[in-house]
Design a protein around this motif. Structure first.
Motif, PDB file in Angstrom:
ATOM      1  N   LEU A 291      51.038  39.266  48.631  1.00 21.57           N
ATOM      2  CA  LEU A 291      49.627  37.955  49.346  1.00 21.57           C
ATOM      3  C   LEU A 291      48.374  38.544  49.487  1.00 21.57           C
ATOM      4  O   LEU A 291      48.278  38.068  47.887  1.00 21.57           O
ATOM      5  N   ARG A 292      47.994  38.256  49.865  1.00 21.71           N
ATOM      6  CA  ARG A 292      46.179  38.545  49.716  1.00 21.71           C
ATOM      7  C   ARG A 292      45.836  39.682  48.912  1.00 21.71           C
ATOM      8  O   ARG A 292      46.457  40.854  48.886  1.00 21.71           O
ATOM      9  N   PRO A 293      45.228  39.362  47.431  1.00 19.42           N
ATOM     10  CA  PRO A 293      44.917  40.448  46.510  1.00 19.42           C
ATOM     11  C   PRO A 293      43.899  41.548  46.920  1.00 19.42           C
ATOM     12  O   PRO A 293      42.882  41.028  47.980  1.00 19.42           O
ATOM     13  N   VAL A 294      43.808  42.357  45.942  1.00 14.82           N
ATOM     14  CA  VAL A 294      42.378  43.445  46.518  1.00 14.82           C
ATOM     15  C   VAL A 294      40.963  42.670  46.721  1.00 14.82           C
ATOM     16  O   VAL A 294      40.176  42.430  47.519  1.00 14.82           O
ATOM     17  N   TRP A 295      40.662  41.831  45.691  1.00 21.28           N
ATOM     18  CA  TRP A 295      39.310  41.639  45.627  1.00 21.28           C
ATOM     19  C   TRP A 295      39.227  41.006  46.734  1.00 21.28           C
ATOM     20  O   TRP A 295      38.149  40.513  47.204  1.00 21.28           O
ATOM     21  N   MET A 296      40.026  39.888  46.833  1.00 25.18           N
ATOM     22  CA  MET A 296      39.717  38.814  48.160  1.00 25.18           C
ATOM     23  C   MET A 296      39.711  39.594  49.279  1.00 25.18           C
ATOM     24  O   MET A 296      38.901  39.048  50.542  1.00 25.18           O
TER      25      MET A 296
END
Length: 486
Positions: free
Chosen positions: A94-99
């Protein structure tokens, strides 16, 4: 009497405007067709928050305003608002760590933060924060928002408004209003007639209905009703922290410690096309919420774990979005003020978090039509009961009223703050508080709720002024209803 302001609707927006206006020296009458907070304002997820997911919708102004309000409200009502740590497990795919890092960085810095801790990346392995989660969740983030007793915040706004001179009427439905001689002449269901220089339509889900059926003014904006439902289950995990869980559909679901012995799970976003009124959770919504938490928690949650559910209609401003979950949570005004005629301001949308700021904006828009009055003041104002911190109230009750016991002291301090003294000060033993109805509710507390907080029926006490309905048996609830006559 001719009121400066007639407010229709006793939810958070209407009561916040009544409080602000009364504090500026304006004469105010608020009418509510049922009970205070009987609609949307008691069916929320009980959070004072910026709305982390709104950053994805580029609602930066709304998030900034909400984050700034979070700090003000925490200082103004420390008995019914307190910090709450959230754990956001990272869901692969889903949403990547950086996001998530970027979103939380913005969340930390979009508004000045003095009382709440910032976000952190955490390992969930070997950590109490990760104990309830499946083994596949190794990394997460923590951040802080606030919990609020939503319906009590509405009542505190109304109580403050009353103490500053406003007249608050519950069980008073507006049926018609017309402009006459530069004023509004309004008629209530019981035949009462009221005159006012300006009218605010803060009827929430009924805002369009009031425009069309009672005011008969042009409607330039429209409401979009979205149903949000919640489950209350047995306590699913230990600890005072909450979880924010990402779903594959892009939505999030919260799991939050609730009323000491339970967990609150919510919410859904379901388009609603019916007439505004009471709603309930559907089987599909129940399955959705259970599936959401079961995707993350190691111990399955079933329907047998559910002890209560509630649902409400959110009166969102219709911005044309196709998906209910991305409709703006911002608010919009529709001011109808033809030259020489009394103005009507209708309110669409809004959040509990931003109601105080919404009230300031509403009075700014109405200022040209009202008599000279004071400046905005609520940014520094304290709500009734917030004159002392929760800890100070607890310490005082433990010292002066030890017979109450820790559990009751905690509940009363949370519900009333420093105002608990109003019905406790003459008591030297628990028997001095009169009849015990169950769940720690006494005749003295009930009398205070009836006399000062507009409670008329058992449900007003059990599910809005408190959540004692979760702690009292069916027999105790029935006895209370018989005592109150409904």
């Amino acid at each position: 009497m001719i009121f400066d302001l007639l407010i229709v609707g006793g939810g958070i927006n209407g009561c916040a405007i009544a409080r602000d206006a009364a504090g500026r020296g304006l004469s105010v009458r608020l009418v509510e067709q049922q009970d205070l907070a009987s609609g949307t304002s008691s069916a929320s997820t009980k959070l004072i928050h910026g709305g982390l997911r709104y950053l994805e919708l580029y609602e930066f102004r709304l998030v900034h305003e909400a984050l700034a309000e979070r700090e003000l409200l925490l200082a103004a009502a420390p008995h019914i608002i307190w910090p709450l740590k959230f754990v956001l497990p990272h869901e692969k795919g889903l949403r990547p760590v950086w996001m998530l890092r970027l979103g939380l960085f913005l969340y930390d810095h979009l508004a000045r933060r003095k009382r709440l801790e910032g976000s952190h990346m955490v390992s969930l392995k070997g950590n109490a924060l990760g104990a309830p989660l499946r083994d596949s969740y190794n990394v997460g983030f923590t951040y802080a928002d606030c919990w609020v007793e939503d319906s009590r915040l509405v009542v505190m706004n109304a109580l403050d408004a009353k103490e500053r001179g406003a007249t608050i009427s519950v069980g008073a439905r507006l049926t018609q209003a017309r402009r006459e001689n530069g004023r509004w002449l309004a008629t209530l269901e019981d035949g009462t007639q009221l005159e006012a220089r300006a009218l605010v339509n803060a009827a929430g889900p009924w805002v369009s209905q009031v425009i069309e059926d009672a005011l008969h003014v042009p409607a330039r904006k429209h409401v979009r009703l979205v149903k949000g439902s919640h489950l209350v289950t047995r306590k699913l995990y230990d600890g005072p922290h909450a979880y924010i869980l990402q779903n594959p559909d892009g939505r999030i679901v919260f799991a939050i410690p609730y009323e000491q012995d339970f967990t609150l799970i919510g919410t859904t976003d379901v388009p609603y096309a019916g007439a505004p009124g009471a709603v309930g959770i559907s089987d599909a919504e129940t399955d959705y919420l259970l599936d959401s938490v079961n995707h993350f928690l190691r111990t399955p949650v079933t329907r047998d774990d559910i002890v209560w559910s509630y649902a409400g209609l959110r009166p969102l401003y219709d911005d044309g979005a196709l998906n209910a979950s991305v409709v703006t949570r911002d608010y919009a005004f529709d001011l109808d003020a033809p030259e020489g005629l009394a103005p009507a301001l209708s309110i669409f949308g809004g959040k509990i978090t931003t109601a105080r700021r919404l009230a300031e904006h509403a009075l700014d828009d109405l200022a040209p039509f009202l008599p000279p009055h004071g400046a905005s003041w609520t940014a520094e104002g304290v709500f009734p009961g917030g004159e002392a911190s929760f800890e100070e109230v607890v310490a005082k009750l433990e010292s002066e009223k030890p017979f109450l016991g820790p559990a009751l002291i905690h509940r009363l301090a949370r519900a009333y703050g420093a105002r608990a003294e109003k019905f406790l000060k003459q008591a030297h033993a628990i028997e001095d508080l009169g009849r015990a109805f169950g769940g720690g509710l006494t005749e003295a507390e009930l009398g205070y709720l009836i006399e000062n907080e507009w409670a008329r029926k058992a449900d007003d006490v059990l599910w809005r002024r408190s959540k004692l309905g979760l702690h009292m048996s069916a027999e105790e609830q029935q006895a209370l209803a018989a005592h109150m006559g409904g």
